[in-house]
Design a protein around this motif. Sequence first.
Motif, PDB file in Angstrom:
ATOM      1  N   GLY A   1     -10.367 -29.067   5.905  1.00  0.00           N
ATOM      2  CA  GLY A   1     -10.463 -27.810   5.570  1.00  0.00           C
ATOM      3  C   GLY A   1     -11.937 -27.747   5.192  1.00  0.00           C
ATOM      4  N   SER A   2     -12.585 -26.323   5.170  1.00  0.00           N
ATOM      5  CA  SER A   2     -13.989 -26.281   4.894  1.00  0.00           C
ATOM      6  C   SER A   2     -13.971 -25.718   3.559  1.00  0.00           C
ATOM      7  CB  SER A   2     -14.697 -25.431   5.963  1.00  0.00           C
ATOM      8  OG  SER A   2     -14.743 -26.012   7.237  1.00  0.00           O
ATOM      9  N   ASN A   3     -13.101 -25.849   2.704  1.00  0.00           N
ATOM     10  CA  ASN A   3     -12.920 -25.203   1.416  1.00  0.00           C
ATOM     11  C   ASN A   3     -12.320 -26.225   0.166  1.00  0.00           C
ATOM     12  OD1 ASN A   3     -12.633 -23.496  -0.999  1.00  0.00           O
ATOM     13  ND2 ASN A   3     -12.991 -21.662   0.342  1.00  0.00           N
ATOM     14  N   SER A   4     -13.093 -26.371  -0.899  1.00  0.00           N
ATOM     15  CA  SER A   4     -12.407 -27.420  -1.548  1.00  0.00           C
ATOM     16  C   SER A   4     -11.163 -26.830  -2.346  1.00  0.00           C
ATOM     17  CB  SER A   4     -13.641 -27.833  -2.856  1.00  0.00           C
ATOM     18  OG  SER A   4     -13.953 -26.724  -3.692  1.00  0.00           O
ATOM     19  N   LYS A   5     -11.158 -25.548  -2.549  1.00  0.00           N
ATOM     20  CA  LYS A   5      -9.758 -24.992  -2.881  1.00  0.00           C
ATOM     21  C   LYS A   5      -8.602 -25.392  -2.264  1.00  0.00           C
ATOM     22  CE  LYS A   5      -9.726 -20.376  -1.206  1.00  0.00           C
ATOM     23  NZ  LYS A   5      -9.918 -18.889  -1.419  1.00  0.00           N
ATOM     24  N   LEU A   6      -8.940 -26.076  -1.218  1.00  0.00           N
ATOM     25  CA  LEU A   6      -7.239 -26.669  -0.555  1.00  0.00           C
ATOM     26  C   LEU A   6      -6.587 -27.404  -1.416  1.00  0.00           C
ATOM     27  CD1 LEU A   6      -8.727 -28.110   2.977  1.00  0.00           C
ATOM     28  CD2 LEU A   6      -7.110 -26.336   2.637  1.00  0.00           C
ATOM     29  N   LEU A   7      -7.295 -28.180  -2.444  1.00  0.00           N
ATOM     30  CA  LEU A   7      -6.767 -28.962  -3.236  1.00  0.00           C
ATOM     31  C   LEU A   7      -6.772 -28.403  -4.817  1.00  0.00           C
ATOM     32  CD1 LEU A   7      -7.766 -32.625  -2.338  1.00  0.00           C
ATOM     33  CD2 LEU A   7      -5.706 -31.575  -2.035  1.00  0.00           C
TER      34      LEU A   7
ATOM     35  N   TYR B   1     -20.415 -16.755  -8.960  1.00  0.00           N
ATOM     36  CA  TYR B   1     -21.070 -17.231  -7.610  1.00  0.00           C
ATOM     37  C   TYR B   1     -21.331 -18.736  -7.366  1.00  0.00           C
ATOM     38  CZ  TYR B   1     -22.341 -12.141  -7.070  1.00  0.00           C
ATOM     39  OH  TYR B   1     -22.285 -10.635  -6.736  1.00  0.00           O
ATOM     40  N   LEU B   2     -21.618 -19.364  -8.309  1.00  0.00           N
ATOM     41  CA  LEU B   2     -21.864 -20.777  -8.446  1.00  0.00           C
ATOM     42  C   LEU B   2     -20.451 -21.404  -8.054  1.00  0.00           C
ATOM     43  CD1 LEU B   2     -23.803 -22.025 -11.447  1.00  0.00           C
ATOM     44  CD2 LEU B   2     -24.355 -22.384  -9.198  1.00  0.00           C
ATOM     45  N   ASP B   3     -19.456 -21.129  -8.547  1.00  0.00           N
ATOM     46  CA  ASP B   3     -17.889 -21.430  -8.378  1.00  0.00           C
ATOM     47  C   ASP B   3     -17.675 -21.223  -6.581  1.00  0.00           C
ATOM     48  OD1 ASP B   3     -15.443 -22.531  -9.162  1.00  0.00           O
ATOM     49  OD2 ASP B   3     -14.754 -20.594  -8.515  1.00  0.00           O
ATOM     50  N   LYS B   4     -18.014 -20.226  -6.370  1.00  0.00           N
ATOM     51  CA  LYS B   4     -17.733 -19.835  -4.861  1.00  0.00           C
ATOM     52  C   LYS B   4     -18.635 -20.760  -3.896  1.00  0.00           C
ATOM     53  CE  LYS B   4     -15.076 -16.261  -5.145  1.00  0.00           C
ATOM     54  NZ  LYS B   4     -13.663 -16.244  -4.809  1.00  0.00           N
ATOM     55  N   LEU B   5     -20.050 -20.969  -4.456  1.00  0.00           N
ATOM     56  CA  LEU B   5     -20.728 -21.942  -3.316  1.00  0.00           C
ATOM     57  C   LEU B   5     -20.090 -23.395  -3.665  1.00  0.00           C
ATOM     58  CD1 LEU B   5     -24.344 -20.740  -4.727  1.00  0.00           C
ATOM     59  CD2 LEU B   5     -23.318 -20.602  -2.371  1.00  0.00           C
ATOM     60  N   GLU B   6     -19.546 -23.877  -4.734  1.00  0.00           N
ATOM     61  CA  GLU B   6     -18.902 -24.988  -4.855  1.00  0.00           C
ATOM     62  C   GLU B   6     -17.734 -25.206  -3.941  1.00  0.00           C
ATOM     63  OE1 GLU B   6     -18.204 -28.477  -8.276  1.00  0.00           O
ATOM     64  OE2 GLU B   6     -17.738 -25.932  -8.765  1.00  0.00           O
ATOM     65  N   LYS B   7     -17.005 -24.272  -4.102  1.00  0.00           N
ATOM     66  CA  LYS B   7     -15.933 -24.339  -3.295  1.00  0.00           C
ATOM     67  C   LYS B   7     -15.734 -24.206  -1.761  1.00  0.00           C
ATOM     68  CE  LYS B   7     -12.510 -22.898  -6.935  1.00  0.00           C
ATOM     69  NZ  LYS B   7     -11.640 -21.798  -7.542  1.00  0.00           N
ATOM     70  N   ALA B   8     -16.948 -23.528  -1.378  1.00  0.00           N
ATOM     71  CA  ALA B   8     -17.238 -23.555   0.008  1.00  0.00           C
ATOM     72  C   ALA B   8     -17.978 -24.852   0.322  1.00  0.00           C
ATOM     73  CB  ALA B   8     -18.010 -22.472   0.290  1.00  0.00           C
ATOM     74  N   CYS B   9     -18.243 -25.543  -0.539  1.00  0.00           N
ATOM     75  CA  CYS B   9     -18.703 -27.190  -0.470  1.00  0.00           C
ATOM     76  C   CYS B   9     -20.301 -27.120   0.108  1.00  0.00           C
ATOM     77  CB  CYS B   9     -18.116 -27.992   0.721  1.00  0.00           C
ATOM     78  SG  CYS B   9     -16.179 -28.231   0.563  1.00  0.00           S
TER      79      CYS B   9
ATOM     80  N   LEU C   1     -20.943 -34.965 -21.233  1.00  0.00           N
ATOM     81  CA  LEU C   1     -21.186 -33.731 -21.805  1.00  0.00           C
ATOM     82  C   LEU C   1     -20.457 -32.735 -20.868  1.00  0.00           C
ATOM     83  CD1 LEU C   1     -24.661 -34.396 -23.113  1.00  0.00           C
ATOM     84  CD2 LEU C   1     -22.615 -34.508 -24.378  1.00  0.00           C
ATOM     85  N   LYS C   2     -20.119 -31.433 -21.436  1.00  0.00           N
ATOM     86  CA  LYS C   2     -19.408 -30.356 -20.670  1.00  0.00           C
ATOM     87  C   LYS C   2     -20.290 -29.714 -19.882  1.00  0.00           C
ATOM     88  CE  LYS C   2     -15.268 -30.198 -23.593  1.00  0.00           C
ATOM     89  NZ  LYS C   2     -14.555 -29.396 -24.575  1.00  0.00           N
ATOM     90  N   SER C   3     -21.575 -29.602 -20.297  1.00  0.00           N
ATOM     91  CA  SER C   3     -22.400 -28.645 -19.821  1.00  0.00           C
ATOM     92  C   SER C   3     -22.705 -29.051 -18.407  1.00  0.00           C
ATOM     93  CB  SER C   3     -23.789 -28.357 -20.483  1.00  0.00           C
ATOM     94  OG  SER C   3     -24.557 -29.755 -20.682  1.00  0.00           O
ATOM     95  N   VAL C   4     -22.929 -28.176 -17.430  1.00  0.00           N
ATOM     96  CA  VAL C   4     -23.319 -28.370 -16.056  1.00  0.00           C
ATOM     97  C   VAL C   4     -24.861 -28.389 -15.924  1.00  0.00           C
ATOM     98  CG1 VAL C   4     -23.490 -27.592 -13.577  1.00  0.00           C
ATOM     99  CG2 VAL C   4     -21.330 -27.761 -15.072  1.00  0.00           C
ATOM    100  N   GLU C   5     -25.561 -29.492 -15.557  1.00  0.00           N
ATOM    101  CA  GLU C   5     -27.143 -29.286 -15.559  1.00  0.00           C
ATOM    102  C   GLU C   5     -27.911 -28.890 -14.471  1.00  0.00           C
ATOM    103  OE1 GLU C   5     -30.713 -30.250 -18.222  1.00  0.00           O
ATOM    104  OE2 GLU C   5     -28.559 -30.076 -18.611  1.00  0.00           O
ATOM    105  N   LYS C   6     -27.428 -29.561 -13.359  1.00  0.00           N
ATOM    106  CA  LYS C   6     -28.027 -29.370 -12.193  1.00  0.00           C
ATOM    107  C   LYS C   6     -27.103 -29.095 -10.816  1.00  0.00           C
ATOM    108  CE  LYS C   6     -32.372 -32.083 -12.727  1.00  0.00           C
ATOM    109  NZ  LYS C   6     -33.088 -33.102 -12.422  1.00  0.00           N
ATOM    110  N   GLN C   7     -27.537 -28.455  -9.835  1.00  0.00           N
ATOM    111  CA  GLN C   7     -26.724 -28.297  -8.637  1.00  0.00           C
ATOM    112  C   GLN C   7     -27.656 -28.900  -7.437  1.00  0.00           C
ATOM    113  OE1 GLN C   7     -27.183 -25.503 -10.542  1.00  0.00           O
ATOM    114  NE2 GLN C   7     -25.377 -25.946 -11.514  1.00  0.00           N
TER     115      GLN C   7
END
Length: 406
Positions: free
Chosen positions: A119-125, A254-262, A278-284
């Motif tokens: 699948g081309s989407n990480s939300k498969l899991l 939008y970040l979440d969508k980009l991540e789930k689309a791999c 640490l919980k904070s996201v620092e980089k993409q």
Amino acid sequence: MDIIRKTYLDRIGKYYDSNLIKVLTGIRRCGKSVLLRQIRDEILETVGVESDHIIEMNFEDVAFSRITTFKKLNSYILKRIKDDKKYYIFLDEIQHVSQFEKTLSSLKATKNVSIFVTGSNSKLLSGRLASLLVGRCKEFKIMPFTYSEFMQYNAVNGISLSNSFQDYLRFGGMPQRMDYDNEDEIREYLSSLFDGIVNKDICNSKSKINRENFDTVSKYILSNCGKEFSAASVSSYFSEANGEKMFRETVYRYLDKLEKACLISRVKRYDVASKRNLKSVEKQYAADTGMVLACSSSNRVFPSRLLENAVYNELVYKGYDVMIGKTYKGEIDFVVMKDGKKCFLQVAYLLSDESVIEREFGAYDSVKDRSPKYVLSLDEFDMSRDGVVHLNIVDWMTNKKDLFLS
């Protein structure tokens, strides 16, 4: 001519006869379908299964366009199963089938099968699949070609490049981009690939996302991969570009969508002193450096950021867990972990003068942790000093050198 992706075959091969459902995820066109065929061929060759006990379905093939629900999928597969011997089932781009997880769960519970899906989407899991098949899946994240695979592909296909590493860094490792031989065509392909992913996996007919707004934000994020992330700066950029306000919640959506689309990986921080995540996201980081070029408003890209991105992807490919290191004085590019051990990495394009050398090696001055420390760059001379090991990036990516963790 395709290359054999042996690293993935070795990893997945341990589970060929496992009752776990093998799930291959990754960005579109990174080679999942080809890898699925290679798995099939290896099973036919090594396991000795009869060809009529192989069931293959590619849901982007019009031959299977009518199988859109789990009931139709279940009916088709059950008609193909004639006896109690093991069947190997390969389902490519399974996300096109509504509630497919119900069929997978039923087959796993009632039939002698080994199931492989892509699948081309990480939300498969995530969501329903995770709840229905919790503990019953094994995910394999498939990536575009590494530099080593890129070189192997070029050798097999008789392609000669004057500066192969610079080519790989700029255009990335998406397999089909190698079908084009000039920059304009490669960039056009990468741009169309990005648009296709957005159209199919994010801004499709079922979504309620404003395509124009998403394009503005997503291209800004991807073209600035490797920079420290701030939702406020993204919102500010959008306001300047479009003359209207965007809430931070929308940026994170939008970040979440980009991540789930791999398309990207979101990397969290690690406090080096306290040894805590640490919980904070620092980089993409982009799944492929070619996506950075595809989303750039010009042909200008920053080689140092592309290099850092390529190193991150290589680390993930090699099976490491990766975080951004935070010290009280600043930042370490990567904290690399595996099996309870770790090392630290600094990435530099070139150690061009004493100030750059001091900056990269000096990043470790406040680090009391005795885990191995590395500086990676494109320099060919060994500049190791003060217990910090210097490695040439190309040597490391082509497996001539390796990292040591403790």
